[in-house]
Scaffold this motif. Structure first.
Motif, PDB file in Angstrom:
ATOM      1  N   LYS A 104       0.853  -1.192   0.000  1.00 17.36           N
ATOM      2  CA  LYS A 104       0.000   0.000   0.000  1.00 17.36           C
ATOM      3  C   LYS A 104       0.885   1.236   0.000  1.00 17.36           C
ATOM      4  N   ILE A 105       0.392   2.295  -0.592  1.00 17.18           N
ATOM      5  CA  ILE A 105       1.173   3.530  -0.649  1.00 17.18           C
ATOM      6  C   ILE A 105       0.347   4.677  -0.084  1.00 17.18           C
ATOM      7  N   SER A 106       0.859   5.263   0.964  1.00 12.85           N
ATOM      8  CA  SER A 106       0.207   6.435   1.559  1.00 12.85           C
ATOM      9  C   SER A 106       1.130   7.648   1.522  1.00 12.85           C
ATOM     10  N   ARG A 107       2.304   7.458   0.920  1.00  9.12           N
ATOM     11  CA  ARG A 107       3.281   8.545   0.862  1.00  9.12           C
ATOM     12  C   ARG A 107       3.446   9.010  -0.587  1.00  9.12           C
ATOM     13  N   PRO A 108       2.829  10.119  -0.969  1.00  8.93           N
ATOM     14  CA  PRO A 108       2.918  10.586  -2.350  1.00  8.93           C
ATOM     15  C   PRO A 108       4.334  11.014  -2.721  1.00  8.93           C
ATOM     16  N   GLY A 117      -3.932  12.712  -7.954  1.00  8.52           N
ATOM     17  CA  GLY A 117      -4.867  11.661  -8.355  1.00  8.52           C
ATOM     18  C   GLY A 117      -5.653  11.118  -7.182  1.00  8.52           C
ATOM     19  N   ALA A 118      -4.987  10.998  -6.023  1.00  9.30           N
ATOM     20  CA  ALA A 118      -5.680  10.513  -4.827  1.00  9.30           C
ATOM     21  C   ALA A 118      -6.759  11.495  -4.389  1.00  9.30           C
ATOM     22  N   LEU A 119      -6.445  12.788  -4.457  1.00  9.35           N
ATOM     23  CA  LEU A 119      -7.436  13.806  -4.112  1.00  9.35           C
ATOM     24  C   LEU A 119      -8.622  13.765  -5.073  1.00  9.35           C
ATOM     25  N   LYS A 120      -8.326  13.598  -6.358  1.00 12.12           N
ATOM     26  CA  LYS A 120      -9.389  13.611  -7.367  1.00 12.12           C
ATOM     27  C   LYS A 120     -10.350  12.426  -7.221  1.00 12.12           C
ATOM     28  N   TYR A 121      -9.776  11.207  -7.032  1.00 10.38           N
ATOM     29  CA  TYR A 121     -10.602  10.002  -7.043  1.00 10.38           C
ATOM     30  C   TYR A 121     -10.853   9.420  -5.648  1.00 10.38           C
ATOM     31  N   GLY A 122     -10.282  10.036  -4.613  1.00  7.97           N
ATOM     32  CA  GLY A 122     -10.545   9.581  -3.256  1.00  7.97           C
ATOM     33  C   GLY A 122      -9.818   8.312  -2.868  1.00  7.97           C
ATOM     34  N   HIS A 123      -8.682   8.030  -3.481  1.00 11.06           N
ATOM     35  CA  HIS A 123      -7.938   6.814  -3.172  1.00 11.06           C
ATOM     36  C   HIS A 123      -7.045   7.013  -1.940  1.00 11.06           C
ATOM     37  N   ARG A 124      -7.261   6.222  -0.908  1.00 12.21           N
ATOM     38  CA  ARG A 124      -6.374   6.263   0.244  1.00 12.21           C
ATOM     39  C   ARG A 124      -5.100   5.444  -0.011  1.00 12.21           C
ATOM     40  N   ASP A 125      -5.198   4.435  -0.849  1.00  8.33           N
ATOM     41  CA  ASP A 125      -4.024   3.682  -1.295  1.00  8.33           C
ATOM     42  C   ASP A 125      -3.643   4.222  -2.665  1.00  8.33           C
ATOM     43  N   MET A 126      -2.551   4.966  -2.695  1.00 10.48           N
ATOM     44  CA  MET A 126      -2.178   5.653  -3.931  1.00 10.48           C
ATOM     45  C   MET A 126      -1.575   4.740  -4.988  1.00 10.48           C
ATOM     46  N   ARG A 127      -1.483   3.444  -4.705  1.00  7.30           N
ATOM     47  CA  ARG A 127      -1.133   2.513  -5.774  1.00  7.30           C
ATOM     48  C   ARG A 127      -2.201   2.547  -6.867  1.00  7.30           C
ATOM     49  N   ASN A 128      -3.432   2.845  -6.481  1.00 12.00           N
ATOM     50  CA  ASN A 128      -4.506   2.965  -7.469  1.00 12.00           C
ATOM     51  C   ASN A 128      -4.226   4.072  -8.478  1.00 12.00           C
ATOM     52  N   VAL A 129      -3.424   5.042  -8.084  1.00 17.32           N
ATOM     53  CA  VAL A 129      -3.073   6.143  -8.985  1.00 17.32           C
ATOM     54  C   VAL A 129      -1.819   5.808  -9.785  1.00 17.32           C
ATOM     55  N   LEU A 130      -0.770   5.435  -9.091  1.00 16.34           N
ATOM     56  CA  LEU A 130       0.523   5.285  -9.773  1.00 16.34           C
ATOM     57  C   LEU A 130       0.539   4.140 -10.774  1.00 16.34           C
ATOM     58  N   GLU A 131      -0.314   3.129 -10.565  1.00 16.25           N
ATOM     59  CA  GLU A 131      -0.332   2.005 -11.501  1.00 16.25           C
ATOM     60  C   GLU A 131      -0.797   2.434 -12.890  1.00 16.25           C
ATOM     61  N   ARG A 132      -1.685   3.398 -12.949  1.00 16.28           N
ATOM     62  CA  ARG A 132      -2.170   3.870 -14.251  1.00 16.28           C
ATOM     63  C   ARG A 132      -1.375   5.063 -14.752  1.00 16.28           C
ATOM     64  N   SER A 133      -0.908   5.919 -13.840  1.00 12.96           N
ATOM     65  CA  SER A 133      -0.167   7.103 -14.278  1.00 12.96           C
ATOM     66  C   SER A 133       1.263   6.766 -14.679  1.00 12.96           C
ATOM     67  N   SER A 134       1.681   5.536 -14.453  1.00 13.65           N
ATOM     68  CA  SER A 134       3.025   5.084 -14.813  1.00 13.65           C
ATOM     69  C   SER A 134       3.287   5.213 -16.313  1.00 13.65           C
ATOM     70  N   ALA A 135       4.539   5.479 -16.656  1.00 15.53           N
ATOM     71  CA  ALA A 135       4.933   5.547 -18.068  1.00 15.53           C
ATOM     72  C   ALA A 135       4.863   4.193 -18.746  1.00 15.53           C
ATOM     73  N   ARG A 136       4.568   3.142 -18.004  1.00 14.01           N
ATOM     74  CA  ARG A 136       4.361   1.821 -18.622  1.00 14.01           C
ATOM     75  C   ARG A 136       3.255   1.894 -19.678  1.00 14.01           C
ATOM     76  N   GLU A 137       2.304   2.814 -19.488  1.00 11.07           N
ATOM     77  CA  GLU A 137       1.200   2.974 -20.444  1.00 11.07           C
ATOM     78  C   GLU A 137       1.696   3.361 -21.831  1.00 11.07           C
ATOM     79  N   THR A 138       2.882   3.976 -21.900  1.00 11.37           N
ATOM     80  CA  THR A 138       3.386   4.374 -23.216  1.00 11.37           C
ATOM     81  C   THR A 138       3.726   3.177 -24.087  1.00 11.37           C
ATOM     82  N   THR A 139       3.774   1.982 -23.499  1.00  4.41           N
ATOM     83  CA  THR A 139       3.992   0.776 -24.304  1.00  4.41           C
ATOM     84  C   THR A 139       2.942   0.666 -25.396  1.00  4.41           C
ATOM     85  N   VAL A 140       1.673   0.775 -25.007  1.00  4.86           N
ATOM     86  CA  VAL A 140       0.631   0.625 -26.024  1.00  4.86           C
ATOM     87  C   VAL A 140       0.396   1.925 -26.795  1.00  4.86           C
TER      88      VAL A 140
END
Length: 390
Positions: A104-108, A117-140
């Motif tokens: 779990k990630i609580s330290r931005p 992203g956590a503020l926008k979507y209300g995620h207390r576990d910020m892994r929900n944000v970083l998993e999608r905001s990661s540059a890994r998405e540039t693969t596709v």
């Protein structure tokens, strides 16, 4: 043309669905996988590139090597998924599992999308944000760009990129006789630089940053030859092609600026040293004496090479982490560390190519009849003849 991507950095796969491709365009998986392999290269890449050997599967929209005109679906599997099935699984958690979720990630992390992203979507576990905001998405995004590049090259439009600066080290020599020579040189360079002296200095700067637990950014340049003039529009702001390309470049993870031609240097020069004089001859029709504006006037292509540069900031995930605040305790902490690169500028050049290629292909499909690829090719050829004789 349009596309959507889906998938998380450590999820089972990355997916893109592409709509609007003409029917009858040649396309095979090798066209895409070559570009994905290019994206994974580069001095300074992290351990993720040793885990993932990205290849795309064409799941829909292509039959016997030709597009059908229906949506094309591409999938890139994440080989690391087997280590993340419990952390990133899709099934709901049991009550006794809710407090046992690992990593779990609580330290931005400063410089990332974590806190916003956590503020926008209300995620207390910020892994929900970083998993999608990661540059890994540039693969596709590169996979979609590879499809766009296939369309462009099939119409006689070629695109390449190179790195002109990393960590303050600038390429002094940018000489190449042709786009094919540029491609040959950059494919052999660990940092995609045509200047062999600067190449070594760039590699040293990357190594020094890694040793210091730091990261560095740089500047990439994309060059396109063969685009017909008059593609885009001056009529409305949202139809200007250079504006669309600028937005596409800045939408790439960690990119913070963009310029065309001489770019910001135009602010320091008189108009006589900025604008491109128009000339004409029987063989070529209208051309420009110079290309200071990078292939665009009034939001439309001029027929000259398109030259666009993007600046990439240093990757914010540092092995010497910056200060942050835990959102649960509000106590200061050193920011969480995820696996990362010390410099991804060489790979970002490939992503920038894809971003530019997509916008150019999309503009062509919008401007010309594009249900059938053979008819699109005929129209582009006829338009080039018309422009030359105008």
């Amino acid at each position: 043309m349009r596309y959507l991507t889906a998938g998380e950095s450590h999820g089972p796969q990355l997916t893109t669905i592409i709509e609007g491709l003409p029917a009858g365009m040649p396309l095979v998986a090798e066209d895409i996988n070559y570009e994905l392999q290019r994206r994974q290269k580069g001095h300074g890449r992290g351990r993720r590139m040793q885990i993932e050997k990205d290849t795309a599967e064409i799941m829909a929209g292509v039959r016997h090597g030709l597009t059908l005109g229906s949506p094309v679906a591409l999938v890139v599997e994440n080989n690391d998924w087997k280590h993340w099935t419990k952390i990133m699984g899709q099934a709901p958690l049991e009550l006794d599992e809710e407090n046992d979720v690992k990593r779990k990630i609580s330290r931005p992390r400063p410089g990332h999308a974590d806190l916003n992203g956590a503020l926008k979507y209300g995620h207390r576990d910020m892994r929900n944000v970083l998993e999608r905001s990661s540059a890994r998405e540039t693969t596709v995004r590169v996979a979609a760009g590879a499809v766009a590049k296939k369309l462009l090259t099939s119409l006689g439009i070629n695109i390449a990129s190179h790195v002109i600066e990393i960590g303050g080290v600038k390429a002094e020599s940018k000489h190449f006789e042709s786009l094919s020579e540029l491609i040959e040189k950059t494919e052999q360079s660990p940092v995609r630089c045509v200047d062999p002296v600067a190449e070594k200095e760039m590699m040293k700067a990357i190594d020094d940053a890694k040793q210091n637990g730091d990261s560095i950014g740089g500047i990439v340049e994309v060059i396109v030859e063969g685009m017909p003039s008059g593609v885009g529009s001056y009529v409305h702001y949202d139809r200007k092609l250079d504006a669309k390309i600028a937005a596409a470049i800045v939408s790439i993870n960690a990119f913070k600026g963009v310029e065309f031609g001489i770019g910001f240097e135009a602010a320091r020069k008189p108009g006589s040293e900025v604008h491109d004089e128009i000339i004409w001859n029987q063989e070529q029709g209208y051309t420009r004496r110079t290309n200071r504006l990078g292939g665009f006037e009034g939001g439309m292509t001029t027929g000259e090479p398109i030259v666009v540069r993007g600046v990439m900031k240093p990757i914010p995930t540092l092995y010497k982490p910056l200060q942050s605040v835990d959102i649960e305790t509000k106590e200061p902490f050193s920011a969480s560390i995820e696996r990362s690169d010390s410099c991804a500028v060489p790979a970002a050049a490939v992503v920038a190519e894809s971003a530019v290629a997509w916008e150019l292909a999309s503009a062509l499909v919008e401007q010309f009849y594009a249900d059938r690829f053979d008819k699109l090719a005929d129209q582009v050829r006829e338009y080039r003849e018309y422009a030359r004789e105008f």
